[in-house]
Structures are given as C-alpha cells and as structure tokens.
Design a protein around this motif. Structure first.
Motif, mmCIF file in Angstrom:
data_model
loop_
_atom_site.group_PDB
_atom_site.id
_atom_site.type_symbol
_atom_site.label_atom_id
_atom_site.label_comp_id
_atom_site.label_asym_id
_atom_site.label_seq_id
_atom_site.Cartn_x
_atom_site.Cartn_y
_atom_site.Cartn_z
ATOM 1 N N LEU A 1 -0.691 -6.257 3.355
ATOM 2 C CA LEU A 1 0.098 -5.238 4.044
ATOM 3 C C LEU A 1 0.288 -3.996 3.183
ATOM 4 O O LEU A 1 0.253 -2.866 3.687
ATOM 5 N N LEU A 2 0.469 -4.167 1.889
ATOM 6 C CA LEU A 2 0.636 -3.032 0.989
ATOM 7 C C LEU A 2 -0.641 -2.194 0.911
ATOM 8 O O LEU A 2 -0.585 -0.963 0.975
ATOM 9 N N VAL A 3 -1.780 -2.844 0.815
ATOM 10 C CA VAL A 3 -3.058 -2.109 0.786
ATOM 11 C C VAL A 3 -3.274 -1.384 2.108
ATOM 12 O O VAL A 3 -3.694 -0.213 2.131
ATOM 13 N N GLY A 4 -2.978 -2.032 3.217
ATOM 14 C CA GLY A 4 -3.107 -1.372 4.520
ATOM 15 C C GLY A 4 -2.194 -0.165 4.640
ATOM 16 O O GLY A 4 -2.581 0.886 5.162
ATOM 17 N N TYR A 5 -0.984 -0.288 4.150
ATOM 18 C CA TYR A 5 -0.039 0.835 4.183
ATOM 19 C C TYR A 5 -0.530 1.989 3.310
ATOM 20 O O TYR A 5 -0.477 3.151 3.712
ATOM 21 N N LEU A 6 -1.007 1.671 2.111
ATOM 22 C CA LEU A 6 -1.458 2.720 1.205
ATOM 23 C C LEU A 6 -2.672 3.463 1.755
ATOM 24 O O LEU A 6 -2.810 4.671 1.558
ATOM 25 N N PHE A 7 -3.586 2.763 2.435
ATOM 26 C CA PHE A 7 -4.754 3.434 3.001
ATOM 27 C C PHE A 7 -4.427 4.210 4.275
ATOM 28 O O PHE A 7 -5.072 5.196 4.589
ATOM 29 N N SER A 8 -3.427 3.771 5.042
ATOM 30 C CA SER A 8 -3.111 4.450 6.300
ATOM 31 C C SER A 8 -2.055 5.547 6.149
ATOM 32 O O SER A 8 -1.928 6.401 7.025
ATOM 33 N N MET A 9 -1.312 5.566 5.057
ATOM 34 C CA MET A 9 -0.245 6.543 4.892
ATOM 35 C C MET A 9 -0.729 7.997 4.911
ATOM 36 O O MET A 9 -0.069 8.844 5.514
ATOM 37 N N PRO A 10 -1.850 8.348 4.283
ATOM 38 C CA PRO A 10 -2.268 9.760 4.312
ATOM 39 C C PRO A 10 -2.515 10.303 5.721
ATOM 40 O O PRO A 10 -2.412 11.505 5.946
ATOM 41 N N PHE A 11 -2.801 9.454 6.687
ATOM 42 C CA PHE A 11 -3.054 9.910 8.049
ATOM 43 C C PHE A 11 -1.756 10.272 8.786
ATOM 44 O O PHE A 11 -1.792 10.953 9.809
#
Length: 123
Positions: free
Chosen positions: A103-113
C-alpha cells in the motif's frame, strides 16, 4: 554495574555504557547493540531525579513546591519511553507487513498524479 550506578551518589561513570575497549586501529569498528534497552534510560532518569531533589530549596535552585511537578514530568517521560520500546519490540505478522509495504509503494507512485502543482512548494 548499572544497578550500582543507580544507587551510588555523585560521580559519573560513563564506562557503564561501554562494554568494549576502543579498536586497536583508527579505522576499526565498534560493536554496537541495536536492541532497545530500558536500563540506560532508567539510569539517566534516576540521575536526573536525584539531581532535581538535591537542588531543591537551595539559594541557586528552586522552591520545593515545584519538586512534584518535575518528578511527574520525569515519570511521564519514562512511561512514554516504555511505550515506545513496547511498540518497537512487538512483532508484526508477515502478511500485514507485506500489505502495508504494498500500500505504501502504491501510494508513493500514485501521489504525484493527485498533487495540484499550482499550490507550489506547499503541495
């Protein structure tokens, strides 16, 4: 040795916290324990409490009526430290750790969008 330091008065003994002599060569390595331990914090807080009690009602010190407040602050610091040690030493189940990492990796990759660049550096 720590127990002796807790109950003796006055002089400091930093060697209590060092169980090894320095490395023989300048680039040598020290062995450091990364395990959380309460005993060092207990020694520090008991020394602080003893120092606070010694300086009560002295001309350069403080009035005795403030002593309970200082002791209350020290005891709350010790309770907080014990809670931190308990949180650090409580094992987590492996599936839960893997889920949190995913979940943390998914959040970090999706946050810039989802960040609005017009907000500037605050965003």
């Amino acid at each position: 040795e720590e127990r002796r330091m807790l109950w003796m008065s006055g002089k400091s003994e930093p060697q209590v916290f060092h169980h090894q002599s320095p490395p023989s060569q300048p680039g040598g390595r020290y062995q450091v324990s990364s395990e959380p331990g309460i005993s060092q914090m207990l020694v520090i807080l008991s020394y602080a409490a003893r120092s606070i009690r010694v300086h009560a009602n002295e001309p350069y010190g403080y009035k005795e009526r403030f002593l309970p407040e200082f002791i209350k602050i020290l005891s709350s610091v010790m309770q907080t430290f014990e809670q931190v040690v308990q949180a650090m030493t409580t094992p987590l189940p492996l599936p839960y750790v893997n889920l949190i990492r995913t979940l943390l990796v998914g959040y970090l990759f999706s946050m810039p969008f989802f960040v609005d660049y017009t907000d500037g550096l605050v965003a």
